[in-house]
Motif scaffolding. Structure first.
Motif, short mmCIF file in Angstrom:
data_model
loop_
_atom_site.label_atom_id
_atom_site.label_comp_id
_atom_site.label_asym_id
_atom_site.label_seq_id
_atom_site.Cartn_x
_atom_site.Cartn_y
_atom_site.Cartn_z
N ILE A 30 6.48 9.04 -14.32
CA ILE A 30 6.30 7.67 -13.81
C ILE A 30 6.70 7.59 -12.35
N ARG A 31 7.81 8.25 -11.97
CA ARG A 31 8.24 8.17 -10.57
C ARG A 31 7.18 8.76 -9.64
N GLY A 32 6.53 9.82 -10.06
CA GLY A 32 5.46 10.39 -9.24
C GLY A 32 4.27 9.46 -9.14
N ARG A 33 3.89 8.84 -10.25
CA ARG A 33 2.72 7.94 -10.24
C ARG A 33 3.00 6.69 -9.40
N VAL A 34 4.22 6.17 -9.46
CA VAL A 34 4.57 5.01 -8.63
C VAL A 34 4.43 5.36 -7.16
N ALA A 35 4.98 6.50 -6.75
CA ALA A 35 4.92 6.90 -5.35
C ALA A 35 3.47 7.08 -4.90
N MET A 36 2.66 7.71 -5.72
CA MET A 36 1.27 7.94 -5.32
C MET A 36 0.50 6.63 -5.21
N TYR A 37 0.79 5.69 -6.11
CA TYR A 37 0.12 4.39 -6.01
C TYR A 37 0.54 3.66 -4.74
N LEU A 38 1.85 3.54 -4.52
CA LEU A 38 2.33 2.77 -3.38
C LEU A 38 1.92 3.38 -2.05
N CYS A 39 1.76 4.71 -2.01
CA CYS A 39 1.36 5.38 -0.79
C CYS A 39 -0.15 5.54 -0.67
N GLY A 40 -0.89 5.05 -1.65
CA GLY A 40 -2.35 5.09 -1.58
C GLY A 40 -2.94 6.48 -1.71
N VAL A 41 -2.28 7.35 -2.47
CA VAL A 41 -2.74 8.74 -2.62
C VAL A 41 -3.51 8.86 -3.93
N ASN A 42 -4.79 9.11 -3.83
CA ASN A 42 -5.62 9.21 -5.03
C ASN A 42 -5.57 10.63 -5.59
N CYS A 101 1.66 11.74 3.15
CA CYS A 101 0.22 11.52 3.30
C CYS A 101 -0.07 10.30 4.17
N ASP A 102 -1.17 10.37 4.87
CA ASP A 102 -1.65 9.24 5.67
C ASP A 102 -1.99 8.10 4.72
N PRO A 103 -1.38 6.93 4.91
CA PRO A 103 -1.66 5.83 3.97
C PRO A 103 -3.04 5.24 4.11
N GLY A 104 -3.76 5.56 5.18
CA GLY A 104 -5.09 5.01 5.35
C GLY A 104 -5.02 3.51 5.64
N ALA A 105 -6.09 2.81 5.32
CA ALA A 105 -6.19 1.39 5.66
C ALA A 105 -5.63 0.47 4.58
N ALA A 106 -5.41 1.01 3.38
CA ALA A 106 -4.98 0.16 2.27
C ALA A 106 -3.54 -0.30 2.47
N ALA A 107 -3.31 -1.60 2.28
CA ALA A 107 -1.95 -2.14 2.36
C ALA A 107 -1.22 -1.85 1.06
N PRO A 108 0.03 -1.39 1.14
CA PRO A 108 0.75 -1.10 -0.10
C PRO A 108 1.07 -2.37 -0.87
N ALA A 109 1.13 -2.25 -2.19
CA ALA A 109 1.49 -3.39 -3.02
C ALA A 109 2.92 -3.82 -2.76
N VAL A 110 3.78 -2.85 -2.42
CA VAL A 110 5.18 -3.09 -2.09
C VAL A 110 5.48 -2.21 -0.87
N PRO A 111 6.19 -2.71 0.13
CA PRO A 111 6.53 -1.86 1.28
C PRO A 111 7.28 -0.59 0.83
N VAL A 112 7.01 0.51 1.52
CA VAL A 112 7.64 1.79 1.20
C VAL A 112 8.36 2.31 2.43
N ASP A 113 9.61 2.71 2.26
CA ASP A 113 10.38 3.36 3.30
C ASP A 113 10.30 4.85 3.04
N ARG A 114 9.60 5.59 3.91
CA ARG A 114 9.29 7.00 3.66
C ARG A 114 10.37 7.96 4.13
#
Length: 267
Positions: free
Chosen positions: A56-68, A116-129
């Protein structure tokens, strides 16, 4: 972050003696956005198990960072040969990048997503990388000790030398009071963040706290830990958490059509 190297310092799940092994993982920056196969952009492949907090922690990070990725839901009692071929230890998550690099520790999956480059998509929640050493130390403590106490608390009937309430009291004293103080000091995140973005510690620890909360929801959600409850709900009550991160997917079998992790509108 370095584009060349990540050093991982955690195993999933942690070994019984609490020892952690460091190993080197070669990394290229965001290859899934640059690699092509047969004229079609190749995606990394993520082997995952829906209920596993480390996955789950990996899937959350990938979603918030826009990594498909191409997501492959596995059943741990029936692990596919393809998973074992790339990661013989057979735990999840395992992320195989288009260049063949295998990322098979949950913290490395988060770090990869952060790189990863977040691209143009805005995250659902801000992420501090930022990857802070004190955050990694807290994660190691949680993975070794919180997870151990959680197992006793959840399966207290298998450990009858103490009551369930006593195991819970240990978690409160060692972790919940600490989380509550940190969240109070840092405006809702475990470590300071100028954007109030979720950091690596928040993303890594929330799934384990979620598992703790689900043992006795009535107790947890009526407890004194108001900031910890709000921090958990910030992620776990979000629509994207249900619709993407925790979406029920059928068991993957070789030959199945690829299933993309991110919804089209989120890419």
């Amino acid at each position: 972050f370095s584009n060349a190297l990540w050093i991982a310092a955690v195993q999933d799940p942690p070994p019984a003696n609490g020892a952690y092994l460091s190993r080197l993982v070669t990394r290229k920056r965001a290859p899934e956005r640059r690699s092509w196969k047969g004229g079609v952009m190749a995606l990394p492949v993520l082997y995952t198990f829906r209920r596993c907090p480390y996955a789950i922690r990996g899937r959350v990070a990938m979603y918030l960072c826009g990594v498909n990725c191409e997501v492959r839901e596995v059943v741990l009692r029936d692990k596919p040969a393809e998973l074992l071929a790339v990661s013989p230890k057979g735990t999840v998550p395992v992320l195989q990048l288009p260049d063949g690099t295998v990322v098979d520790e949950s913290l490395d999956v988060i770090k990869h997503a952060f790189s990863c480059d977040p691209g143009a998509a805005a995250p659902a929640v801000p992420v501090d990388r930022e990857v802070r050493e004190d955050a990694l130390a807290l994660i190691r403590d949680v993975d070794a000790n919180f997870a151990k106490l959680l197992k006793f608390y959840k399966y207290h009937y298998q450990n009858p030398e103490r009551s369930q309430a006593e195991y819970r009291a240990d978690i409160e004293a060692q972790f919940l009071t600490r989380f509550e103080a940190m969240l109070s000091s840092n405006d809702g995140t475990l470590f300071p963040s100028s954007s109030q973005g979720l950091g690596i510690a928040d993303i890594a620890i929330i799934p384990l706290v979620r598992q703790f909360a689900h043992v006795d929801k009535d107790w947890f959600f009526s407890s004194e830990y108001a900031r910890t409850i709000a921090w958990l709900q910030r992620v776990c009550d979000a629509q994207w958490f249900d619709d993407v991160v925790m979406l029920k997917r059928p068991q993957w079998k070789a030959g199945d059509a690829p299933v993309q992790y991110l919804p089209v509108e989120r890419e």
